[in-house]
Design a protein around this motif. Sequence first.
Motif, PDB file in Angstrom:
ATOM      1  N   THR A 165      53.986 -43.136   8.333  1.00 46.13           N
ATOM      2  CA  THR A 165      54.073 -42.521   7.048  1.00 46.13           C
ATOM      3  C   THR A 165      52.754 -42.269   6.322  1.00 46.13           C
ATOM      4  O   THR A 165      51.753 -42.824   6.769  1.00 46.13           O
ATOM      5  CB  THR A 165      55.061 -43.256   6.076  1.00 46.13           C
TER       6      THR A 165
ATOM      7  N   TRP B 198      52.819 -38.421   1.388  1.00 42.98           N
ATOM      8  CA  TRP B 198      54.192 -38.060   1.856  1.00 42.98           C
ATOM      9  C   TRP B 198      55.027 -38.883   0.988  1.00 42.98           C
ATOM     10  O   TRP B 198      55.761 -38.124   0.241  1.00 42.98           O
ATOM     11  CB  TRP B 198      54.519 -38.197   3.355  1.00 42.98           C
TER      12      TRP B 198
ATOM     13  N   ARG C  75      57.197 -36.746  -1.934  1.00 42.70           N
ATOM     14  CA  ARG C  75      58.461 -36.551  -1.795  1.00 42.70           C
ATOM     15  C   ARG C  75      59.622 -37.459  -2.683  1.00 42.70           C
ATOM     16  O   ARG C  75      60.716 -37.137  -2.807  1.00 42.70           O
ATOM     17  CB  ARG C  75      59.024 -36.831  -0.283  1.00 42.70           C
ATOM     18  N   THR C  76      58.564 -38.788  -2.988  1.00 41.74           N
ATOM     19  CA  THR C  76      59.536 -39.855  -3.837  1.00 41.74           C
ATOM     20  C   THR C  76      59.034 -39.968  -5.168  1.00 41.74           C
ATOM     21  O   THR C  76      59.853 -40.540  -6.084  1.00 41.74           O
ATOM     22  CB  THR C  76      59.960 -40.946  -3.088  1.00 41.74           C
TER      23      THR C  76
ATOM     24  N   CYS D 137      73.817 -48.747  -6.287  1.00 45.46           N
ATOM     25  CA  CYS D 137      72.752 -48.334  -7.219  1.00 45.46           C
ATOM     26  C   CYS D 137      73.487 -48.030  -8.634  1.00 45.46           C
ATOM     27  O   CYS D 137      72.898 -48.042  -9.748  1.00 45.46           O
ATOM     28  CB  CYS D 137      71.931 -47.194  -6.883  1.00 45.46           C
TER      29      CYS D 137
ATOM     30  N   ARG E 195      61.318 -44.995   8.611  1.00 42.16           N
ATOM     31  CA  ARG E 195      60.621 -44.597   7.750  1.00 42.16           C
ATOM     32  C   ARG E 195      61.342 -44.009   6.636  1.00 42.16           C
ATOM     33  O   ARG E 195      60.735 -43.791   5.495  1.00 42.16           O
ATOM     34  CB  ARG E 195      59.545 -43.998   8.259  1.00 42.16           C
TER      35      ARG E 195
ATOM     36  N   MET F  69      70.791 -43.828   5.543  1.00 43.34           N
ATOM     37  CA  MET F  69      70.988 -43.040   4.663  1.00 43.34           C
ATOM     38  C   MET F  69      70.778 -41.608   5.016  1.00 43.34           C
ATOM     39  O   MET F  69      69.736 -41.449   5.738  1.00 43.34           O
ATOM     40  CB  MET F  69      70.486 -43.206   3.332  1.00 43.34           C
TER      41      MET F  69
ATOM     42  N   GLY G 121      69.292 -38.807   3.547  1.00 41.95           N
ATOM     43  CA  GLY G 121      68.566 -38.685   2.372  1.00 41.95           C
ATOM     44  C   GLY G 121      68.854 -37.105   2.082  1.00 41.95           C
ATOM     45  O   GLY G 121      69.183 -37.030   0.721  1.00 41.95           O
ATOM     46  N   ARG G 122      68.623 -36.153   2.693  1.00 42.30           N
ATOM     47  CA  ARG G 122      68.798 -34.541   2.155  1.00 42.30           C
ATOM     48  C   ARG G 122      70.373 -34.548   1.390  1.00 42.30           C
ATOM     49  O   ARG G 122      70.375 -33.912   0.496  1.00 42.30           O
ATOM     50  CB  ARG G 122      68.657 -33.609   3.209  1.00 42.30           C
TER      51      ARG G 122
ATOM     52  N   HIS H 267      68.408 -43.863 -13.149  1.00 47.32           N
ATOM     53  CA  HIS H 267      68.179 -44.473 -11.982  1.00 47.32           C
ATOM     54  C   HIS H 267      67.057 -44.102 -11.313  1.00 47.32           C
ATOM     55  O   HIS H 267      66.793 -42.968 -11.317  1.00 47.32           O
ATOM     56  CB  HIS H 267      69.363 -44.490 -11.094  1.00 47.32           C
TER      57      HIS H 267
ATOM     58  N   ALA I 230      65.612 -43.482  -8.256  1.00 48.75           N
ATOM     59  CA  ALA I 230      65.661 -43.479  -6.776  1.00 48.75           C
ATOM     60  C   ALA I 230      64.531 -42.392  -6.388  1.00 48.75           C
ATOM     61  O   ALA I 230      63.928 -42.648  -5.303  1.00 48.75           O
ATOM     62  CB  ALA I 230      66.931 -42.932  -6.628  1.00 48.75           C
ATOM     63  N   ASN I 231      64.113 -41.398  -7.147  1.00 44.30           N
ATOM     64  CA  ASN I 231      63.321 -40.243  -6.644  1.00 44.30           C
ATOM     65  C   ASN I 231      63.098 -39.516  -7.709  1.00 44.30           C
ATOM     66  O   ASN I 231      63.852 -39.076  -8.643  1.00 44.30           O
ATOM     67  CB  ASN I 231      64.077 -39.319  -5.625  1.00 44.30           C
TER      68      ASN I 231
ATOM     69  N   ARG J 144      61.963 -36.490  -8.177  1.00 42.78           N
ATOM     70  CA  ARG J 144      62.834 -35.349  -7.984  1.00 42.78           C
ATOM     71  C   ARG J 144      63.983 -35.178  -8.675  1.00 42.78           C
ATOM     72  O   ARG J 144      64.575 -34.273  -9.246  1.00 42.78           O
ATOM     73  CB  ARG J 144      62.386 -34.500  -6.659  1.00 42.78           C
ATOM     74  N   ILE J 145      64.813 -36.294  -8.285  1.00 43.17           N
ATOM     75  CA  ILE J 145      66.069 -36.276  -8.837  1.00 43.17           C
ATOM     76  C   ILE J 145      66.128 -36.576 -10.481  1.00 43.17           C
ATOM     77  O   ILE J 145      66.734 -35.800 -11.154  1.00 43.17           O
ATOM     78  CB  ILE J 145      66.992 -37.382  -8.091  1.00 43.17           C
TER      79      ILE J 145
ATOM     80  N   PHE K 195      73.355 -43.380  -9.572  1.00 42.57           N
ATOM     81  CA  PHE K 195      73.953 -42.766  -8.381  1.00 42.57           C
ATOM     82  C   PHE K 195      73.803 -43.669  -7.407  1.00 42.57           C
ATOM     83  O   PHE K 195      72.720 -44.025  -7.187  1.00 42.57           O
ATOM     84  CB  PHE K 195      73.551 -41.406  -8.289  1.00 42.57           C
TER      85      PHE K 195
HETATM   86  N1  COA Z   1      56.837 -40.280   6.043  1.00 40.34           N
HETATM   87  C1  COA Z   1      56.685 -39.245   6.632  1.00 40.34           C
HETATM   88  N2  COA Z   1      57.633 -38.393   7.012  1.00 40.34           N
HETATM   89  C2  COA Z   1      58.947 -38.542   6.750  1.00 40.34           C
HETATM   90  C3  COA Z   1      59.181 -40.052   6.073  1.00 40.34           C
HETATM   91  C4  COA Z   1      58.109 -41.009   5.950  1.00 40.34           C
HETATM   92  N3  COA Z   1      58.441 -42.017   5.230  1.00 40.34           N
HETATM   93  N4  COA Z   1      60.618 -39.818   6.155  1.00 40.34           N
HETATM   94  C5  COA Z   1      60.962 -38.583   6.637  1.00 40.34           C
HETATM   95  N5  COA Z   1      60.008 -37.770   7.109  1.00 40.34           N
HETATM   96  C6  COA Z   1      59.947 -36.643   7.667  1.00 40.34           C
HETATM   97  C7  COA Z   1      61.136 -36.296   8.231  1.00 40.34           C
HETATM   98  O1  COA Z   1      61.182 -36.874   9.530  1.00 40.34           O
HETATM   99  C8  COA Z   1      61.223 -34.999   8.344  1.00 40.34           C
HETATM  100  O2  COA Z   1      60.472 -34.219   9.232  1.00 40.34           O
HETATM  101  P1  COA Z   1      60.831 -33.157  10.222  1.00 40.34           P
HETATM  102  O3  COA Z   1      60.902 -31.664   9.187  1.00 40.34           O
HETATM  103  O4  COA Z   1      59.857 -32.922  11.237  1.00 40.34           O
HETATM  104  O5  COA Z   1      62.194 -33.260  10.743  1.00 40.34           O
HETATM  105  C9  COA Z   1      60.510 -34.644   7.134  1.00 40.34           C
HETATM  106  O6  COA Z   1      59.735 -35.680   6.717  1.00 40.34           O
HETATM  107  C10 COA Z   1      61.270 -34.089   5.792  1.00 40.34           C
HETATM  108  O7  COA Z   1      62.270 -35.035   5.796  1.00 40.34           O
HETATM  109  P2  COA Z   1      63.476 -34.756   4.691  1.00 40.34           P
HETATM  110  O8  COA Z   1      64.569 -35.954   4.879  1.00 40.34           O
HETATM  111  O9  COA Z   1      63.953 -33.439   4.821  1.00 40.34           O
HETATM  112  O10 COA Z   1      62.597 -35.144   3.465  1.00 40.34           O
HETATM  113  P3  COA Z   1      63.056 -35.047   2.044  1.00 40.34           P
HETATM  114  O11 COA Z   1      62.218 -34.253   1.096  1.00 40.34           O
HETATM  115  O12 COA Z   1      64.688 -34.773   1.719  1.00 40.34           O
HETATM  116  O13 COA Z   1      62.825 -36.386   1.422  1.00 40.34           O
HETATM  117  C11 COA Z   1      63.918 -38.524   0.791  1.00 40.34           C
HETATM  118  C12 COA Z   1      63.743 -37.574   1.850  1.00 40.34           C
HETATM  119  C13 COA Z   1      64.815 -39.740   1.495  1.00 40.34           C
HETATM  120  C14 COA Z   1      62.611 -38.963  -0.016  1.00 40.34           C
HETATM  121  C15 COA Z   1      64.827 -37.764   0.040  1.00 40.34           C
HETATM  122  O14 COA Z   1      65.952 -36.957   0.732  1.00 40.34           O
HETATM  123  C16 COA Z   1      65.710 -38.538  -0.967  1.00 40.34           C
HETATM  124  O15 COA Z   1      65.178 -39.043  -2.031  1.00 40.34           O
HETATM  125  N6  COA Z   1      67.184 -38.648  -0.977  1.00 40.34           N
HETATM  126  C17 COA Z   1      67.715 -39.254  -1.951  1.00 40.34           C
HETATM  127  C18 COA Z   1      67.620 -40.528  -2.052  1.00 40.34           C
HETATM  128  C19 COA Z   1      68.281 -41.322  -2.851  1.00 40.34           C
HETATM  129  O16 COA Z   1      68.381 -41.026  -4.110  1.00 40.34           O
HETATM  130  N7  COA Z   1      68.973 -42.208  -2.367  1.00 40.34           N
HETATM  131  C20 COA Z   1      69.417 -43.290  -3.067  1.00 40.34           C
HETATM  132  C21 COA Z   1      70.600 -42.893  -4.025  1.00 40.34           C
HETATM  133  S1  COA Z   1      70.914 -44.473  -4.766  1.00 40.34           S
END
Ligand code: COA
Length: 321
Positions: A28, A32, A36-37, A112, A151, A211, A213-214, A248, A250-251, A253-254, A308
Motif C-alpha cells: 500500500t 493511496w 481513498r480514506t 460501528c 490491505r 468487508m 468496501g465499495r 462516524h 470511517a472515510n 469521502r462518506i 453506520f
Molecule cells: N492500498 C493500495 N491499493 C489498494 C488498497 C490499499 N490499502 N486497498 C485496495 N486497493 C486497491 C484495490 O485492490 C483496487 O485495485 P484494482 O482496481 O486493481 O482492483 C483499487 O485499490 C480500488 O479498490 P476499491 O475497493 O474500489 O477502492 P475504494 O475507492 O472503494 O476504497 C475503501 C476502498 C475500503 C477505502 C472504501 O471502499 C471504503 O471506505 N468503504 C467503506 C468503508 C466503511 O465505511 N466501512 C466501515 C463502515 S463502518
Amino acid sequence: MNARIIGTGSYLPERVVHNTELEKLMDTTDEWIRERTGIEQRHYAAEGETTVDMAEHAARRAIEAAGLAPGDIDLIVFATATPDLVFPNCGTLLQARLGCTGAPAFSVEAACSGFIYALSIADKFVRAGEAKRALVVGAETLTRITDFTDRTTAILFADGAGAVVLAASEEPGILSTQLHADGSYKDLLYCTGGVSKGYPPDSGNRAVIRMAGRETFKVAVTMLGNSVDEVLAKNGLPKSAINWLVPHQANIRIIQAVARKLDLPMERVIVTVQDHGNTSAASVPLALDTGVRDGRIRKGDLILLEAFGGGFTWGAALVRM
Ligand code: COA
C-alpha cells in the motif's frame, strides 16, 4: 424529563501508526490511503491493553468533566464489538473499576453504530426516570480482529475509547435518536468467527474483519443521508439549524457526502479520521470529545451525531449541548 450530555471524555492508546509504517507491512502507499480514506495515522493498543482499560480512562475523564464522582453513576451502557471477555460484560468490568456497583451495567453490540445505539438506550432510561446519571461508552480494540494480510481493511481500523455522561434535566438535551438495521446486508461487513459459530480452519481461533468496501460505501452514503433527513424531519428542524455534524469516522469521502446532503461546509464538521482511523463504536464519542475540548462545540449548540456499521446498523442523534 430530558437527558443532557454534561461531560465527555476520550482516550487513545500511546502508539501512533502512520501510513508510512503500514507501507512496510503491506502493498500500500501513504498516498493511496490518504486519497481513498483521508486517514494519515491511527492509534494501536499496547500488547495486553484491553477495551476496558481504554474505556476506564475515557470514562474517568467524562465523569470528571461532568463534575461528578464515579459513585454518582447509576447506569452504564457500553458499546463494543471487541469485548475483553464474553462475560462478564464490559459494562460490569468497567463498573467494578469505577466502584459504582449496584446500578445496571451492560454491553451493546451494533458494530460501528454501537455508540448511537447505546446513547439511544441510555436516553430512554433517563427519560423513563430509571437513571439520573448515565455513563455511555464506546470502546474498541479493533486491531485484535484486523487481518494484517488484507490491505483493503488493515489500513482502516484502529483502537480507542470515548464516553459521555448523561444527566436527567428539565432543559432539552438529546432531542431524539433514530436507529435502524438491515440484517440482509450481513455478508458485506462481518467478523469471520465467534464463540458459538466457531472459527474458520487454520485461523488459530482468531476472528478477523471482512468487508466489501465499495458496496459498503454505497449503502453507507444512502442510509446516512436518509437518517439525517429523518432525524431533522422528526424534530421539525431545518438543516440550517445544525451547528456541528459529528459523524462516524470511517472515510472522509462518506463524511463529505453527508455534509453535502446537509448543505454544511466542512468547517462545521468534526473530522478526526485523519488522526484516529476507524475506531468503530469509539469513533463518534472520540470526535465529540475532540470538538468539546478544543472549544468548537459549546453549550447550546445543536449537534447531529450519525454512524453506520456492520449488520448493517445505522442511526442518528440530534442533541442540544
Ligand atoms: N492500498 C493500495 N491499493 C489498494 C488498497 C490499499 N490499502 N486497498 C485496495 N486497493 C486497491 C484495490 O485492490 C483496487 O485495485 P484494482 O482496481 O486493481 O482492483 C483499487 O485499490 C480500488 O479498490 P476499491 O475497493 O474500489 O477502492 P475504494 O475507492 O472503494 O476504497 C475503501 C476502498 C475500503 C477505502 C472504501 O471502499 C471504503 O471506505 N468503504 C467503506 C468503508 C466503511 O465505511 N466501512 C466501515 C463502515 S463502518
